[in-house]
Design an enzyme around this catalytic site. Structure first.
Site: not given
Ligand SMILES: *Cc1c(COP(=O)(O)O)cnc(C)c1O
Length: 420
Positions: A273, A342
């Site tokens: 991911e 601000c």
């Molecule tokens: C935020 C997140 C990601 C992505 O993280 P990066 O640091 O942008 O690669 C992947 N998996 C989950 C569950 C996340 O919360």
């Protein structure tokens, strides 16, 4: 690597002059390079080709339709954290069988919508959430798949706010509870426990923490097997760091070299991911100098962009390189680059050595593609800025600048305050 570079002292995005975009759309704005975006996705795909993982782009890092469509067209899946993201992902034709859903607080409406959409996996972050998913699935007479998000309790050397793999944080389920849940699968008649998920944090530049966490989870999966519990998916999350300043992050290939052997040994289908790795360096934020201020103690470049547009410096004390869109021979001075908001936290840089600029000059805040626009707000009743995408020698607005009308939508006075 990215496709923002200087030619004859002018900053270009691919083959488009950044100043030309500014002239056309006004300032401030976000500018994305299609080539950089897709290159990064392909790099990850190539590095892991041997196991052909499902690469689910973490849409929370950048949810623009053009960005996600670019990636979906290359075969990306999507990692979502809300029903809003799910709806946008479906809008660009993302395959629901390539959508995974994380979030510690999924609501009943979100769960029901995701079930109806037929997503691949719920990445479950607690036992009560699992019970809720099971209840809703049973009511809908559907069978769904879940991966348990394990909190591996490993240290991740990153900002406190982007460290998610420690038990001091709200994320994931501890190993003991995870094991208990797997053992009591029968309790969940409508949820098949198909996988395990980890995501230890963000902007992690070395392989060690990933290897540590994945090894821990692989050992856990072995233990499950010995008990006769088999799963199908291992989702290793995102979190790869990028260059903001002088970091030397691992490349996709180096990352793959480190974790592939462990992943292959599990024999499971691998999901990943990445968010920031794909889109972080594919975007910049362009802002215009409004005033030069010298209070006798400090010098300031006051620009038209603010923390409501790009909050990373205020929120994470993040460093973003700042470059003039037109390079000059002007001498360098130490300045704070600040916005009009601000708040003292409204800054892009503190005590930065930058070439002297003039009123009206453009500055580019680099590496702003991830967690930039998506975190923008309307604070100080400022409309969100436009997003623009470049491909080759062409650019198009992919999200309009918000107007005053947009800002007022849905807001009204109660009857007792209305005059006449
Ligand atoms: C935020 C997140 C990601 C992505 O993280 P990066 O640091 O942008 O690669 C992947 N998996 C989950 C569950 C996340 O919360």
């Amino acid at each position: 690597m990215h496709d923002f570079h200087f030619k004859n002292n002018e900053l270009f995005c691919e083959n488009v002059k950044v100043s030309a975009v500014a002239k056309s759309v006004g300032t401030p704005f976000y500018l994305y390079s299609y080539k950089t975006l897709t290159d990064h996705f392909l790099k990850m795909q190539r590095a892991f080709a041997r196991i052909n993982p499902m690469i689910c782009f973490a849409m929370k890092s950048n949810g623009n339709l053009a960005v996600i469509k670019s990636l979906v067209d290359l075969g990306a899946g999507i990692d979502i954290v809300s029903v809003g993201e799910l709806k946008k992902a479906l809008r660009v034709g993302a395959d629901s069988k390539k959508i995974v859903f994380a979030s510690v607080g999924k609501t009943e409406e979100e769960i029901a919508f995701a079930i109806k959409a037929g997503i691949l996996l719920f990445n479950v972050e607690s036992e009560p959430e699992l019970l809720e998913i099971n209840r809703i699935a049973r009511r809908m007479k559907r069978q769904v798949q879940a991966a348990l998000r394990i909190n591996p309790d490993v240290p991740a050397p990153t900002h406190e706010y982007t460290n998610t793999g420690s038990l001091k944080k709200k994320f994931g389920i501890d190993l003991r509870t995870t094991r208990q849940i797997f053992r009591s699968q029968k309790k969940y008649s409508n949820v098949k426990m198909s996988g395990v998920h980890i995501h230890i944090g963000s902007q992690i530049t070395s392989g060690g923490p990933f290897v540590g966490a994945i090894k821990k989870v692989a050992a856990f999966i072995d233990d499950l097997r010995e008990e006769g519990i088999d799963i199908e998916y291992l989702d290793i999350g995102g979190g790869l760091g990028i260059i903001y300043k002088d970091e030397t992050p691992q490349t996709a290939q180096e990352y793959a070299n480190k974790v592939l052997p462990i992943l292959e040994k599990t024999g499971l289908k691998i999901i990943m991911e990445p968010g920031r790795f794909i889109v972080g360096n594919a975007g910049i934020f362009v802002t215009k100098v409004l005033y030069l201020k010298d209070n006798g103690y400090k010098k300031f470049f006051i620009v038209d962009g603010g923390m409501n547009d790009l909050i990373r410096p205020s929120l994470y004390d993040a460093y973003h390189e700042i470059v003039p869109v037109k390079q000059t021979r002007a001498s360098k001075i130490k300045v704070d680059v600040v916005g009009p908001i601000c708040e003292s936290g409204d800054f892009f840089a503190h005590d930065r050595l930058l070439a002297k600029v003039n009123k009206g000059d453009l500055l580019a805040v680099m590496s702003a593609g991830a967690y930039g626009y998506v975190m923008a707000s309307n604070y100080n009743i400022r409309g969100r800025v436009p997003e623009v995408m470049v491909r080759g020698n062409k650019f198009e607005i992919v999200k309009e600048r918000e107007t005053f009308k947009d800002l007022m939508r849905g807001e009204r006075l109660p009857r007792f305050l209305r005059t006449s």
